[in-house]
Design a protein around this motif. Sequence first.
Motif, short mmCIF file in Angstrom:
data_model
loop_
_atom_site.label_atom_id
_atom_site.label_comp_id
_atom_site.label_asym_id
_atom_site.label_seq_id
_atom_site.Cartn_x
_atom_site.Cartn_y
_atom_site.Cartn_z
N ARG A 273 14.30 -41.06 -11.09
CA ARG A 273 15.40 -40.07 -11.08
C ARG A 273 15.56 -39.41 -12.45
N ALA B 65 17.33 -39.20 -2.51
CA ALA B 65 16.61 -40.21 -3.32
C ALA B 65 16.88 -41.62 -2.76
N ALA C 203 9.77 -39.20 -5.67
CA ALA C 203 9.68 -40.43 -4.87
C ALA C 203 8.22 -40.60 -4.45
N VAL D 197 11.30 -44.51 -6.66
CA VAL D 197 11.98 -43.26 -7.04
C VAL D 197 12.23 -43.21 -8.54
N PHE E 211 14.13 -35.48 -9.06
CA PHE E 211 13.52 -36.80 -8.91
C PHE E 211 12.17 -36.71 -8.22
#
Length: 475
Positions: free
Chosen positions: A76, A64, A87, A74, A85
């Motif tokens: 999370r 991440a 992205a 990102v 997560f």
Amino acid sequence: MKKIVLPLLLLTASLVSAQKMSSNKKAIVDAVEKHKAELVRISDSIWGLAETAFEEDQSSKLLADYAEKNGFTVERGVAGMPTAFVATYGSGSPVIGVLGEFDALPGISQKAQPTKEPLNEGAAGHGCGHNLFGAGSLGAAIAAKELIEAGKLSGTVKFFGTPSEEKFFGKIWMVREGLWDDVDVNLSWHPGANTEADVQSSLALVDFKVEFFGQAAHASADPWNGRSASDALELYTTGINYYREHIKPTVRIHYHIQDGGQVVNVVPDYSKLWVRVRDTKRSGMMPVYEQVRKMAEGAAIMANVDYKISLISGIYEVLVNRAGGEAMQKNLELLGPIKYTEEEEAFGKKIQEVTGKPQLGMDSEIKPLLETKEHPGGGSTDVGDVSWNVPNINLSVTTAPKDTPWHSWAVVACGGMSIGHKGMVYAAKAMGMTMVDLLENPKLVEAVKKEYKERKGDEVYEAIVPDGPPPIDTK
Ligand SMILES: [Zn+2]
């Protein structure tokens, strides 16, 4: 004369192959090469950490953080899982997703050497190569992002950090959360013993826990006061083993006895098993699952105990996409096979020698796209659940020698050295090039989506998990 002709032919072949590669695909290859050292560092760090189901805190953070450093936004801790997560980079359509796994398997710690020796006795190891999986997929996403950033492509790239593939199948909860709802096409790869655009399905699976509750008593002094939970357990597994004769050859039933009593002089009042049913199709698996559940009641009646069944989770078989597979295949042909050094071939052959396999070395030959089998063998993956919610293109890349026993020390060994690194880098390139195809060519996206709709038909996806959050607290 012959000695001259051969190198000339090889040179011509490589020139032709280089000419066929578009400038955007060459840019993908260059971008992956540029990030190679960092991708290898991340992969090796995850390999060394070897974190298991839902405990992949540092492994998830490594991926991440690198995505964030490279300009991705990102998010999370998605879908109730701290190590999951997403992205994202870019905007608008098409939206191309890519999966990255990073969890290890317990008890198979191993040094990066071709003979069995744990790195840390009793610790976990990357026996499925997920350290390579996560880093390779991130490499593809970053390479595609750089082309979008440079104005060469337009669209969105999403990297999905997907935890606990080996134990609880984290992707199910990410799917349930709707995280792929805006994705047009998803890509995935897996480390393997050969390189191919993967157009084979996997096995559907369901996991559940069976517990028996009896009455403890002295095993010799007053056994008539006891009702044995371990009797029920034995009767139950005996029933399952008789049942095997009457199930289709595509079905698998496994059980793991987790508690069968503690000592010999007590009639056990508690026993527990983890049971797993698989089949090549979920439609074949569900009736077997129902029967194996019923048998718990039968065993409980015979042993005069109580019982409880708890669903853990279940996953779908992979929905294959050949239109996407064909695009991936062309990119494998453009890249050509991975080349190995003499030392790497020797490493591979040593592993084959130690594991009792023919010493054939590495296999990275690019073969023609295979027919899709109606009933494939092999294992199961929660990529299946993703593939019933968005068209998915899958890839297998050589990261271990031919015939390597999977989920074993041998895979751990290769994943921590150059054989694994080469496969990871290759996967990043092949997937990045396929992203170029999808981002450049709306007709390909359309064809992939059309096939997905046809294969899915009227089937309505329903996650096979209990209501409520993922089983993070009960691992
Ligand atoms: Zn795996």
